[in-house]
Design an enzyme around this catalytic site. Sequence first.
Site, short mmCIF file in Angstrom:
data_model
loop_
_atom_site.label_atom_id
_atom_site.label_comp_id
_atom_site.label_asym_id
_atom_site.label_seq_id
_atom_site.Cartn_x
_atom_site.Cartn_y
_atom_site.Cartn_z
N GLU A 1 -45.61 -30.58 -37.35
CA GLU A 1 -46.01 -31.19 -38.61
C GLU A 1 -46.14 -30.14 -39.71
O GLU A 1 -45.77 -30.38 -40.87
CB GLU A 1 -47.34 -31.93 -38.45
CG GLU A 1 -47.28 -33.10 -37.48
CD GLU A 1 -47.67 -32.73 -36.07
OE1 GLU A 1 -48.32 -33.55 -35.40
OE2 GLU A 1 -47.33 -31.60 -35.62
N THR B 1 -35.18 -27.25 3.35
CA THR B 1 -36.52 -27.31 3.96
C THR B 1 -37.61 -27.35 2.90
O THR B 1 -38.54 -28.17 2.97
CB THR B 1 -36.73 -26.11 4.89
OG1 THR B 1 -35.73 -26.12 5.92
CG2 THR B 1 -38.11 -26.16 5.54
N ALA C 1 -37.26 -28.17 -0.26
CA ALA C 1 -37.12 -29.42 -1.01
C ALA C 1 -37.74 -30.59 -0.24
O ALA C 1 -38.41 -31.44 -0.82
CB ALA C 1 -35.65 -29.68 -1.29
#
Length: 354
Positions: A47, A285, A287
């Site tokens: 902003e 493994t 994962a």
Amino acid sequence: MRRAIALASRGLGSTSPNPVVGCVITDSDGTVVGEGWHQRAGGPHAEVHALRAAGDAARGATAYVTLEPCNHTGRTGPCSQALIEAGITRVVYAVPDPNPQASGGADTLRAAGVTAESGLLQAEAEAGNAAWLTSVRLGRPHVTWKYAATLDGRSAAADGSSRWITCPESRADVHRLRAEADAVLVGTGTLRTDDPHLAVRGIDGATQPLRVAVDTRAGLLPTARILDDAAPTLLVTGEDADTRHLPGRDVLRLPLHDGRIAVHDLLTALYARGVRSVLLEGGPTLAGAFLEAGAVDRVIGYLAPALLGAGPAALAGAGITNIAHAVRLEITEAGRTGTDLRITAVPTTAPKEH
């Protein structure tokens, strides 16, 4: 708002532990008079950048923001107050701020006579800010599991060779994913089989992610590529691991459960270090352990037009024994990178928190 979402994405990889945010300001005729995005943690918010660009044209204008303007003073001042002081009369934001320390900006705007509306393109804005939103809502980093496989689901050949399954364009895309993440994570199998480097290459100005090596017994050799100076590295070991052969290294010691480090213990520790997004590049493994723990928030698969017929699968040991327990995914994006298919999907069940 769609332009604001696109602007926000420019901050991926450089704003953590803050969100990515974009802002577009239009005058009473709908003409864009200013725009900006959060570029780096500790710097001006979106902003503020947009208000500076708009100058006096901000008076009486409308601000479109991807996240509810903040209402607190941290390293920068509250954006809600900056919008009020600039003379903005209407604020449209996509996503309410879930952070209790920063929320309330919309109420502050309304109390000052500014019209504040929420929900425009909320799903799109949330998708672009998924890592930060997940970290705030669940108290742990957002996890993307990235894998590469052949069309028959093999991550390597029967002899263990895996370079290169995918095409150069896919490998370049992985470097983009690394540049957008706070940390890149691998486990013992990948460390010993592939000796990965994991640093970002080919992207100018990229912030190098933290390279996290999970090695319970600290068997990593001092000559491992992940230990060079290209990017910071954190070695995660069991509490009793001998690391004397790795002097001066950043070591995180965690308790072992049945010989393994618990996924949520690891994510909690990484979160405490400021990590809000993790790119999981480990083998099948690791994962599987993350998936079993309900700690995978996004899956990105690169599928090469090749067949191996044998060799390790891309995923193993996820604790799934029946088709009824399969982790169902919603495909959110599908396309091509070079000769490969690139598929992005998210679990249809809610991710787990701590």
